[in-house]
Design an enzyme around this catalytic site. Structure first.
Site, short mmCIF file in Angstrom:
data_model
loop_
_atom_site.label_atom_id
_atom_site.label_comp_id
_atom_site.label_asym_id
_atom_site.label_seq_id
_atom_site.Cartn_x
_atom_site.Cartn_y
_atom_site.Cartn_z
CG ASP A 32 -1.15 4.84 4.85
OD1 ASP A 32 -1.75 3.78 4.69
OD2 ASP A 32 -0.05 4.85 5.59
CD GLU A 33 -2.70 1.59 8.14
OE1 GLU A 33 -3.65 1.13 7.73
OE2 GLU A 33 -1.77 1.05 8.07
CD GLN A 84 -3.60 -4.90 8.12
OE1 GLN A 84 -2.59 -4.50 8.68
NE2 GLN A 84 -3.44 -4.78 6.72
CE LYS A 89 -0.80 0.31 5.02
NZ LYS A 89 0.02 1.39 5.21
CB THR A 90 4.00 2.20 1.90
OG1 THR A 90 3.37 1.96 3.22
CG2 THR A 90 4.81 3.59 1.79
NE ARG A 102 1.05 -6.80 11.14
CZ ARG A 102 0.96 -5.93 9.87
NH1 ARG A 102 1.77 -5.12 9.60
NH2 ARG A 102 -0.15 -6.49 9.32
#
Length: 700
Positions: free
Chosen positions: A219-220, A256, A35-36, A656
């Protein structure tokens, strides 16, 4: 710059997102799907295609760490590109308020208080109102935060709580806001709420920022609360009087969403297509982080939740090791097996997991087809027959592999205690993210308080902290007189100093107060060409704090070393004049998060809560405390929405891991001074047996 360069290294879905048309876009980005990369390449694409100038692009994140990573990636991709405005919601709002807050009657020199300062103010208010221990300050702190996240003023405050408590909360909220206003201070939630209030109240100011920020990336997005949603809506969509350009590009993953307790609203991402019917939706489902086995297990766990945006994550990575599911006796054995496994792996063992002969249980291991709960109940019966003998753990060899690839994740910080004891014994370096924060150390808070007073002499929280530090003979009674005087004061520090001659105090205290504010005025008269480091040295010397702290003791020197570290933090602003440097430094300190203090390159195992782990990745992850009442937490068991969030927490923890994942639950765990038994977490029931290597570890 050619856009072809921007698209290099992207898969088909990422390319579709990066080259999306203008207007509202939702990118559903699964864990580890890049995503980044999509966000940074989208920014570069918009600029390279000449669609927007860099100064007209706004990118919003939730951590300073994420913002810095995005800035670094954009700059490394295209060194000559103009840097867009990037930062957290709170830092960008703080920047806007520095320019516009006078519209609400504050001055631009406001200070931002932290949670600790907020608690002290509310405690003082509760004492004045004689609320007693039945209504602790933290209760009102949570209510006020919830109200601000909902953009409710004290008069508008409407929470689903008892009517009598609601009325009390409104009174405390009003007192609290008046307190902050009079001392020209804001709390964390004010940064969002007051920015929104300005945009809603002053159309010309909203139009100004709509014209500046013509394209907005987030983002997020699943973590946005109501205030953040309204802020984005005003900037991108606008009002009847101020119509926006509708260029909103959001990236998120509903799987998430783990910050409901902070006010984040999962509906913002689930209902994005209802809010924006013409939105383009792109799913990123290829995972680049984890092995196939880790991904399969995580995918099964998240399927427990029914209400979610459907995604099927896949990866071209290798199958990898099976996931280790370990049953241990208690939290001490849990910590020991984590420590010994890391020692073995870091020392080059192929297997990694240690089972000493005396630890192997003398009953039959479960067959491939097993019921975790049945096995747990069987073990409960067997556990009483063998006395528990403490034994030491091996020490980490001096020659070992790097340790920053290992992380131990848990639901609550209290779970780190046993880990710390065992890791100290094993001499394994570790860092705790979210333990005692650097900026919460007394000497650091003292120095920052002095600096905040230089910026804003009406900062009563800082004034109370250092007016008698070092001792000047100004006690609580004298402070109360001074406090009332500050509340009623007007104008700048020079006028304040003149008016201060009228304060009614005993001679000794009068002289001490006069000298203190004369000292503050001296600090503010520092040559404008000097930098923040010069100001800090002047403050530490003239206030007597350095001499008082460095009293010849070892503790004093250790504290001074912390202050020297604060100099290192401030050094990044040494090229600015001291006034600009001070403003930016104080803002950075106020908006610093626990994850921002984490040292990525430190040769140490990382301990952190699941909430803090989001956005990070490690080669090997130990997810501990997988028991009912721990994960999922006991507070969530009767609330379906909260229970779903606990499942998402487990999913975040599992994803993670890049190469190895250890899931651990204990037969019993000491809580509140007593050993308590909990059944294995319901999350474990979702684990696919063919992906799991189940072992029993410890003495029973």
């Amino acid at each position: 710059m050619k856009s072809e360069k921007v698209l290099q290294g992207l898969n088909d879905r990422q390319t579709k997102a990066v080259t999306a048309r203008l207007g509202p876009v939702l990118v559903l980005a699964g864990a580890g799907s890049g995503k980044t990369k999509v966000l940074t390449h989208r920014i570069a694409y918009l600029i390279s295609e000449g669609l927007f100038k860099s100064e007209n692009i706004l990118a919003l994140t939730f951590t300073n760490k994420a913002a810095k990573e995005m800035q670094g990636r954009v700059q490394s991709l295209f060194p000559n590109i103009g840097m867009p405005t990037m930062g957290t919601f709170h830092s960008i709002c703080a920047r806007i308020l520095r320019q516009e807050i006078q519209a609400l009657g504050y001055t631009k020199g406001f200070v931002i208080i932290d949670d600790d300062d907020q608690g002290k103010i509310l405690k003082e208010i509760c004492i004045q109102r004689n609320f007693g221990a039945k209504f602790p300050p933290n209760l009102f702190k949570n209510y006020i935060s919830n109200a601000k996240n909902a953009l409710q003023t004290p008069e508008e405050m409407d929470l689903a709580i008892d009517k009598q408590i609601l009325n009390m909360a409104r009174e405390v909220y009003a007192d609290y806001q008046n307190y902050l206003f009079k001392q020209n201070s804001l709390d964390f939630d004010d940064l969002l709420m007051l920015t929104v209030k300005i945009f809603q109240t002053f159309p010309d100011i909203l139009a100004k920022y709509q014209n500046i920020f013509k394209y907005i990336l987030v983002d997020e997005y699943q973590d946005t609360n109501h205030a953040q949603y309204v802020l984005l809506f005003l900037l991108a969509i606008g009002t009847e009087a101020n119509v926006g350009l509708r260029n909103l590009f959001v990236v998120g993953d509903d799987a998430q969403a783990i910050y409901g307790f902070r006010g984040s609203n999962l509906r913002n991402i689930l209902s994005f297509e209802e809010h924006f019917p013409d939105a383009l939706v792109v799913k990123l489902e290829q995972n680049y982080r984890s092995t196939k086995n880790i991904l399969s297990v995580a995918q099964e766990v998240i399927q427990i939740n029914k209400e979610q945006k459907p995604k099927t994550l896949w990866t071209e990575n290798e199958d990898g090791n099976k996931i280790k599911l370990l049953e241990v006796e208690d939290e001490v054995e849990e910590a020991k097996i984590v420590a010994k496994t890391i020692i073995k792996k870091a020392g080059g063992s192929k297997d990694g997991l240690v089972y000493e002969s005396e630890e192997v249980p003398d009953f039959e291991e479960p067959s491939k087809t097993y019921s975790i709960l049945d096995h747990f109940l069987k073990k409960q019966k067997l556990s009483a027959r063998t006395p528990i003998n403490m034994f030491s753990v091996p020490r980490l060899p001096e020659d070992h592999d790097t340790l920053n690839k290992y992380a131990v994740l848990y639901r609550t910080h209290a779970q780190s205690r046993a880990l710390e004891e065992v890791f100290l014994q094993a001499q394994i370096p570790y860092q705790i993210v979210g333990g005692v924060k650097f900026y919460q150390r007394k000497e650091i808070k003292d120095v920052v308080a002095y600096l905040r007073l230089v910026s804003n002499h009406r900062d009563l929280v800082s004034l109370k902290r250092v007016i008698n530090e070092p001792a000047r003979g100004v006690g609580d009674k004298s402070y109360q007189v001074l406090r009332d005087f500050v509340f009623d004061s007007k104008g700048d520090l020079a006028k304040f100093r003149v008016d201060l001659a009228d304060i009614v105090l005993a001679p000794k205290q009068f002289n001490a107060v006069q000298s203190f504010f004369l000292l503050l005025e001296e600090f503010t008269l520092l040559d404008v060409q000097e930098n923040i480091l010069s100001l800090m040295r002047l403050v530490l010397k003239k206030s007597g704090y350095e001499l008082w702290l460095r009293d010849g003791s070892e503790e004093g020197e250790n504290r001074w070393q912390n202050i020297e570290e604060l100099f290192n933090v401030a050094a990044k602003y040494q090229n600015l004049n001291w006034q600009e440097g001070l403003e930016q430094f104080l803002e950075e300190v106020a908006l610093m998060t626990e994850v921002d203090n984490m040292k990525d390159n430190k040769d140490a195992v990382t301990f952190m809560s699941l909430h803090q782990a989001k956005g990070l990745e490690f080669d090997t992850v130990f997810l501990i405390g997988l028991e009912e009442g721990i994960l999922p937490h006991s507070r969530s068991l009767l609330n379906p929405a909260e229970l779903s969030e606990e499942v998402r927490l487990a999913y975040v923890g599992m994803t993670r891991a890049r190469r190895n994942l250890y899931l651990i639950y204990a037969q019993s765990r000491r809580l509140f001074g007593q050993a308590q038994s909990f059944p294995p977490s319901r999350i474990l029931k979702a684990l696919p047996e063919e992906k799991i290597d189940f072992k029993v570890v410890g003495r029973f």
